[in-house]
Design a protein around this motif. Sequence first.
Motif, mmCIF file in Angstrom:
data_model
loop_
_atom_site.group_PDB
_atom_site.id
_atom_site.type_symbol
_atom_site.label_atom_id
_atom_site.label_comp_id
_atom_site.label_asym_id
_atom_site.label_seq_id
_atom_site.Cartn_x
_atom_site.Cartn_y
_atom_site.Cartn_z
ATOM 1 N N LEU A 8 0.850 -1.197 0.000
ATOM 2 C CA LEU A 8 0.000 0.000 0.000
ATOM 3 C C LEU A 8 0.882 1.242 0.000
ATOM 4 O O LEU A 8 1.737 1.397 0.882
ATOM 5 N N LYS A 10 1.325 5.626 -0.670
ATOM 6 C CA LYS A 10 0.641 6.918 -0.676
ATOM 7 C C LYS A 10 1.629 8.029 -1.014
ATOM 8 O O LYS A 10 2.772 8.000 -0.564
ATOM 9 N N ASP A 39 6.517 3.840 3.015
ATOM 10 C CA ASP A 39 5.909 3.054 1.930
ATOM 11 C C ASP A 39 6.973 2.575 0.941
ATOM 12 O O ASP A 39 6.871 1.487 0.375
ATOM 13 N N LYS A 119 4.550 2.225 8.226
ATOM 14 C CA LYS A 119 4.222 2.381 9.644
ATOM 15 C C LYS A 119 3.241 3.537 9.840
ATOM 16 O O LYS A 119 2.271 3.424 10.562
ATOM 17 N N ASP A 124 -0.746 12.578 7.272
ATOM 18 C CA ASP A 124 -1.594 12.612 8.474
ATOM 19 C C ASP A 124 -0.922 11.965 9.688
ATOM 20 O O ASP A 124 -1.421 12.071 10.802
ATOM 21 N N TYR A 126 -0.952 9.095 10.879
ATOM 22 C CA TYR A 126 -1.996 8.454 11.678
ATOM 23 C C TYR A 126 -1.623 7.065 12.215
ATOM 24 O O TYR A 126 -2.011 6.665 13.300
ATOM 25 N N ALA A 128 -2.802 4.242 11.216
ATOM 26 C CA ALA A 128 -4.052 3.531 11.466
ATOM 27 C C ALA A 128 -4.523 2.668 10.299
ATOM 28 O O ALA A 128 -5.176 1.648 10.510
#
Lengths: 261, 324
Positions: A8, A10, A39, A119, A124, A126, A128
Amino acid sequence: MKLKIAVLVKQVPDHEAMVQVKSEQELEIEDRYVCSFFDEIAVEAALNIEKNHPDAELFALSAGGKRSIDALRRAIAMGIDQVVHLGDESLEASDSNYTAQVLVARLRILQPDLVICGKQAGDDDYAAVGPMVAELLDIPHISGAVSLDTNPDLNMVNVGCEREGEIWYLESGFPLLISAEKGLAEPHVPVVTRVMKAMKANIQNIPLNELELHGNKPQGRIHRIRYVEPPSRPEVIMMQKPFPENISELVNYLQEKGILS
Amino acid sequence: MADKKIWVIAEIRKGNLTRSTSQLFGAAYKIADQKNLDVVGVLMGGEKSHAESLAQKASLVLWINDPGLETYEATRYFHAIWQLIESKGKPVVILASASSSGLELMPRLAIRCETGYASFCVDIWWEGSELVARRPIYGGRAYEELALIKEPALFTIRSGAFSIPGNLPNSGKVETITLTFSDDLGLKLIERKSTTSSKQELSEAECVVAGGRGLGSPENFKLLEELAQELDAAVGSSRAVVDSGWRSHDEQVGKSGKTISPDLYIAFGISGVIHHILGMNTSKVIVAINKDPEAPIFRNSDYGLVGDALEVIPVLTKELRSRR
Ligand SMILES: Cc1cc2nc3c(=O)[nH]c(=O)nc-3n(C[C@H](O)[C@H](O)[C@H](O)COP(=O)(O)OP(=O)(O)OC[C@H]3O[C@@H](n4cnc5c(N)ncnc54)[C@H](O)[C@@H]3O)c2cc1C
Ligand SMILES: Nc1ncnc2c1ncn2[C@@H]1O[C@H](COP(=O)(O)O)[C@@H](O)[C@H]1O
């Protein structure tokens, strides 16, 4: 066993990009975006597994507006051929729960054995989305991975993860989600031919209405009220006396401040 | 007892409740007092003495006494909290530390409870009927304030953000709870390796002394360790030092290391580029020692001293010792 790995990724502002609070509702962000630090580590970790298991199948996924395409191009440049761009600009304002739902809608179809994410994302911060994706997929997850060893039969992985003051080594079967901490892999600089390939790649987009999202809303559980400036620190007080008197000068300041007893 | 509750998830490390756990009560009472809520401690594993010390801070302690909770294991802990919610009902708020386990558990719980979650919060308060959390974003270059609308509202709180509350009138009950777990939990802990040389753990420490490339060699960190001992501090380092293999990664402070907020942070021979600053700029007091008066670290410090770290550290250690 043929391992299927989904990474994943970003696209986020570079660490050194200027970020300023313009108003309660708006940030001003310098236009310097990169694939999020952790990432890239996740991508490299997947490539490392592929080195030991050449028939492993690698995917990279990114959800969000047009900018996400650049994170996927980075993944291609680094060596992942199959990439998918999910959704559109409307996701840029969504909470982590919704982002996870979007990613999972696709992951349910891909059915990877291993999901690797960062991680925490460099925007953000976050930390999460990974655990949320794992819960939605109902698979175990390990946060803060610093090492990953697969056994030759690929029925088991050993993951080292950072805990306060310790590294824990956990064994797990598949499917599994791990989030990458610094140390898991060392991202390489892509070679020019791969960068060219990435630039030319036609990246598939799956719009939100083609994903099965189970009626969730982008901001159903949490909403941002405002942005605020970070707290500022007063002007520094420099020690004036020569060495070694400046040491007692410093300790005096700290005692006055009540910080040293 | 009020029927609305705030749960505080306790953590034990090296046989003690963590300092961050005590700080969570600072956050808990801040929001409890405004709405007449009960503060309940939740302890997974540990011993009776832990439950009792927690009960000094809370009106009730829910102690899940299970040998399987001896060491933290994500799946088992998650099932424990989930079962507790099912048997006790949803609290209004659940607070946990932004520790490795808190950050692993709470997002999963948010999905399971279909509720909102805010991580790394530095403050929380009520605005009318909404709970609002402030948290740093973009590595602290900005902050956002989020409203959580559903119950239970879930938060992880950044270490150092709240002070440990003083005399609490509470002396709560301890309720021992037994749960059943399935054996097939997916993850198996094989080995634990300690990575820090200092007694104190970085994210828990009230005081951190950090060294950068300016210390010149890994051997010179001995000086820093002696100072750390004198101050009961943890040792931190810059990325340059970690990347050179002088120190281990879990001592790294900064964007790609740990984000910490001790009461006192002292940086020796660290230039203080943004990546490092992002990890420590919420410390209460920052002191910088650098031989270059133009070093950027001074722009983010309360007190600065221009000098050679290798000369300064031993004298500082001696000075502190003499003042004891
Ligand atoms: C994506 C990314 C993420 C990063 N994440 C982090 C991170 O998490 N943490 C982090 O720290 N860095 C991080 N960095 C690295 C950062 O950019 C710097 O390289 C690093 O912080 C520099 O470490 P340093 O200050 O120890 O070394 P240097 O920059 O080499 O500075 C050494 C300092 O010591 C001073 N000095 C030298 N000798 C002495 C002496 N005898 N006494 C006193 N002072 C002396 C010098 O004046 C200088 O200011 C990151 C970088 C990138 C690109
Ligand atoms: N929009 C997104 N698309 C793809 N992956 C994402 C997205 N948001 C977060 N992630 C992944 O989840 C990790 C943690 O993100 P966060 O929870 O936002 O800190 C990131 O490092 C990414 O690997």
